[in-house]
Each structure stands twice: as C-alpha cells, then as structure tokens.
Design an enzyme around this catalytic site. Structure first.
Site, PDB file in Angstrom:
ATOM      1  N   HIS A 170       0.859  -1.191   0.000  1.00 10.02           N
ATOM      2  CA  HIS A 170       0.000   0.000   0.000  1.00 10.02           C
ATOM      3  C   HIS A 170       0.891   1.235   0.000  1.00 10.02           C
ATOM      4  O   HIS A 170       1.873   1.298   0.738  1.00 10.02           O
ATOM      5  CB  HIS A 170      -0.898   0.011   1.236  1.00 10.02           C
ATOM      6  CG  HIS A 170      -2.038   0.986   1.148  1.00 10.02           C
ATOM      7  ND1 HIS A 170      -1.866   2.356   1.160  1.00 10.02           N
ATOM      8  CD2 HIS A 170      -3.381   0.777   1.026  1.00 10.02           C
ATOM      9  CE1 HIS A 170      -3.036   2.955   1.060  1.00 10.02           C
ATOM     10  NE2 HIS A 170      -3.978   2.022   0.974  1.00 10.02           N
TER      11      HIS A 170
ATOM     12  N   GLY B 202       5.458  22.317   9.666  1.00  9.22           N
ATOM     13  CA  GLY B 202       6.683  21.556   9.850  1.00  9.22           C
ATOM     14  C   GLY B 202       7.794  21.945   8.896  1.00  9.22           C
ATOM     15  O   GLY B 202       7.658  22.853   8.077  1.00  9.22           O
TER      16      GLY B 202
ATOM     17  N   VAL C  77      12.853  16.129   5.070  1.00  7.10           N
ATOM     18  CA  VAL C  77      12.171  14.930   5.545  1.00  7.10           C
ATOM     19  C   VAL C  77      13.141  14.033   6.297  1.00  7.10           C
ATOM     20  O   VAL C  77      14.244  13.755   5.822  1.00  7.10           O
ATOM     21  CB  VAL C  77      11.567  14.144   4.361  1.00  7.10           C
ATOM     22  CG1 VAL C  77      10.788  12.937   4.861  1.00  7.10           C
ATOM     23  CG2 VAL C  77      10.677  15.032   3.526  1.00  7.10           C
ATOM     24  N   SER C  78      12.711  13.572   7.457  1.00  3.28           N
ATOM     25  CA  SER C  78      13.453  12.530   8.161  1.00  3.28           C
ATOM     26  C   SER C  78      13.213  11.204   7.462  1.00  3.28           C
ATOM     27  O   SER C  78      12.068  10.824   7.200  1.00  3.28           O
ATOM     28  CB  SER C  78      12.973  12.438   9.621  1.00  3.28           C
ATOM     29  OG  SER C  78      13.323  11.195  10.181  1.00  3.28           O
TER      30      SER C  78
ATOM     31  N   GLY D 137       9.447  10.203   7.681  1.00  2.00           N
ATOM     32  CA  GLY D 137       8.710  10.607   6.491  1.00  2.00           C
ATOM     33  C   GLY D 137       7.848  11.827   6.734  1.00  2.00           C
ATOM     34  O   GLY D 137       8.147  12.672   7.586  1.00  2.00           O
TER      35      GLY D 137
END
Length: 384
Positions: A176, A265, A269-270, A274
């Site tokens: 998914h 934020g 991106v970490s 994510g």
C-alpha cells in the site's frame, strides 16, 4: 355477684391500683432525675438519645433519597446533553501491522482514555498497515465558535509519538502506498459537529505534529486553505508510484528536500519518519473488491474505469493493490450518498468479465456513519 367474687375483684383491683401507683411514682422519679441532670448540664439520657437518633435517622434517609433522585436527574441531563454533543471521528493510518508488539502498544494508548472511543481497528499484513477509527466530543469557544478542546488531540499525539519511537520507515515494506510512518490522519464530523469543526481540529493536530515533532504535514480537504483534494496532494508527492518490484513501497519514497512546501513543519524529511497528510472531509465508506489475478496492469485499467475520474461511478476513488500470491484488490473509497457498494461490486464484476477475470465478493473495512454513532453513544452512555 357473690361475696367471694367481690373480694377477689376488690383484691385484684387493689393490686392493680397499687401497681399503677407504683409505676406512676417510678416515672415521676425518672422525670425528676432527668430534670436534675439537665439542670446540672449532663448529657441526655439513653432513652431520649435513641429517640433523637431515630428522628435524625428519618431525616437522613429523607435527605439520602432526595440526593439519589437528584443524582438520577443529573445523570439523565448529562446523557441528554451528550446525545446533543458535537462528535468528531478520526481515522489514523499507520505504516505497520506485521509487528504485533508495536501495534498492541499503540492500541493500548488509543483505548486508555474513556472519553475517546476506539470504534474499530483494521490491520492488513500485505499492506503492512493499520487503521484506527477513533471518536470523541469537542467543546467550542462560546465567543468565537472555535474548537477549544477535544480529548482526542492528546490521545492522537501519544499514539503518534509511540509510532515514531517504534517504527522506522527505512525498514518498512508493504503493498500500500505511504509517505511516512503516519501516512494519513482524516477528520470527519458526526452528530452535531460541522465540517469547520473537523477542519479546526485537523489543523490543530497538524500544528502540533509540525511544530513539536518536526515532521512535514500536508493539509487537504476542508483543512486546506483552498480545499485541495487529497488526491491532488498525493499526485504532487508521487504517492501512487511504487519503488520496489512495481507493486511495493519500500523505505523512504520522498526526496530529502520536498518538491512541495508543507503546510506545517520543516521542508526537509526525516528518512525514519517521512511526512504526513492531514485533512477534513465527509466520512467515506471503504470497500475492497478482490480480483483473482496478479495481472496488475490489467486490473489497474479496470480500476480506472470504475472511478469517477476515469468516467465510471461518481465520487468513487480506487487503487489496484497487490494482495498476496493470488489476489489483487481494488480498494475503493465511495460516498454512500451517491454510490452504493453493490454498484461498485457490479461495475468491477462487469468490467473484469470482459477481461476474463474472476471477482470475489467485496468487503467493508469500516463502519458506516450511523453505525459509528450508535456504537459511540452505546459505549459512552454505559459509563456512570
């Protein structure tokens, strides 16, 4: 009357008079002693104390009965007020279902606050994904109408923090699509709540995650300033493109520097966490139809013809997803006010038959709106 009987009667009467006289004198002495004790400031005799306690006991019982009646009245008013309250449903999608310990830990947090009801949980090991459906009340500010409190806010943040501390997106694989450990959080108005209420709560949670947890958040639906659909956000982020074997999503799928500026934020991106999508929208029905084939390209063409965007059923959104060794699922979101699950089933069967493919009966992955409300009130009204 004989003399003997008269004497006997006289004797008996004399004895009775003597007893009455003695009793009278005894009572007079008791009264005198009582008066003396009162003059000397001594306590009330035992007989009088018992009488007073009996009177006070009757008064106490009366007050207790009045208190019980008031308690029942207050409880009835509280329940009536609760039935008229604003309720928000939240669906939280987390990228993990194969690690039972992690899922159990997150589940326990979602169940520990009696003011937040976990209506359902849906896990799929092939998707490696779990969805929690929560519901709770909201309280609006009287002067502005803004949402000032919901117990769901704190519960959600605890669940999300636990997911971030126990799940690493870089080691995650599933069939998914997802863009983060927390892939999606959707808010839906129930009962007396409005879409604006749902949007405000969505934006509050988005701000919490973006500012405190430092994870990029993309808003959609009523929570977005222009009402951008979730499908538009996903296309901008390349959400629908698998990066492993053409059918799976493995590790981080987003670039370190995002192609689109998040609404909350940081811009970077970490790789472990994510990003997240958060929005507010009418509550859809989730309905999956299994197709007995692994011919993904063909089933994707069928899926497109089923959706409203592809000229099929209005409001239907769908994905063709690999589901085990023998199946591919057509996972559908539909608006029950416009399309039924039976219509979706018939459409899939008809188009699949043109390709010589067999279709099994589909299944719902969550409750309808009415069932959710019924389940919610049944649970909250059972608490004393």
């Amino acid at each position: 009357m004989t003399l003997t009987s008269i004497r006997r009667h006289s004797s008996t009467a004399s004895q009775r008079n003597s007893w009455v006289s003695g009793t009278h004198r005894t009572r007079e002495r008791e009264r005198e002693r009582e008066r003396e004790r009162e003059r000397e400031g001594l306590s009330t005799p035992p007989l009088r104390r018992r009488t007073q306690r009996q009177r006070e006991g009757r008064k106490g019982r009366g007050r207790a009965e009045e208190g019980m009646e008031q308690k029942h009245t207050d409880k009835a008013k509280a329940k009536l007020s609760m039935l008229k309250s604003k309720v928000i449903c939240c669906k939280l999608y987390i990228s993990e279902s194969q690690n039972a310990k992690v899922v159990d830990a997150i589940t326990r947090i979602g169940q520990k606050d009696p003011e937040v009801v976990m209506l359902s949980k849906f896990e799929d090991d092939y998707y490696n994904r779990v969805r929690y459906t929560l519901a709770s009340y909201i309280i609006n500010e009287n002067s502005t109408g803004e949402v000032k409190f919901s117990p769901m806010r704190r519960v959600l943040l605890e669940m999300i923090e636990t997911a971030f501390s126990t799940i690493n997106l870089e080691t995650h694989t599933g069939t998914h699509p997802r863009i983060g450990v927390i892939d999606d959080i959707s808010f839906h108005p129930l009962n007396q709540a409005t879409m604006e209420d749902a949007a405000q709560l969505a934006k509050t949670v988005a701000s919490d995650i973006g500012n405190f947890l430092q994870v990029p958040v993309f808003l959609y639906g009523a929570a977005h300033p222009t009402g951008k659909p979730v499908t538009a956000v996903r296309r901008e982020l390349g959400y629908f493109q698998p990066n492993y074997m053409g059918i799976q999503w493995m590790g981080q799928v987003l670039p370190d520097i995002l192609p689109v500026k998040p609404d909350e934020g940081p811009d970077h991106v970490s790789r472990e966490r994510g990003a997240i999508m958060i929005g507010a929208a009418p509550l859809p029905l989730s309905y999956n139809v299994p197709v007995l084939s692994k011919d993904i390209p063909t089933i994707r063409r069928i899926t497109r013809r089923v959706t409203g965007r592809g000229g099929g059923l209005p409001t239907v959104q769908a994905l063709a997803l690999s589901h085990g060794d023998d199946y591919t699922e057509i996972a559908c979101f539909l608006d029950p006010d416009h399309v039924s699950a039976d219509q979706v089933q018939q459409q899939v069967e008809q188009i699949a038959a043109e390709q010589g493919l067999e279709v099994e009966k589909g299944y719902f992955t969550d409750f309808s709106k009415d069932t959710m409300l019924e389940k919610y009130f049944k649970i909250v009204l059972s608490f004393d």
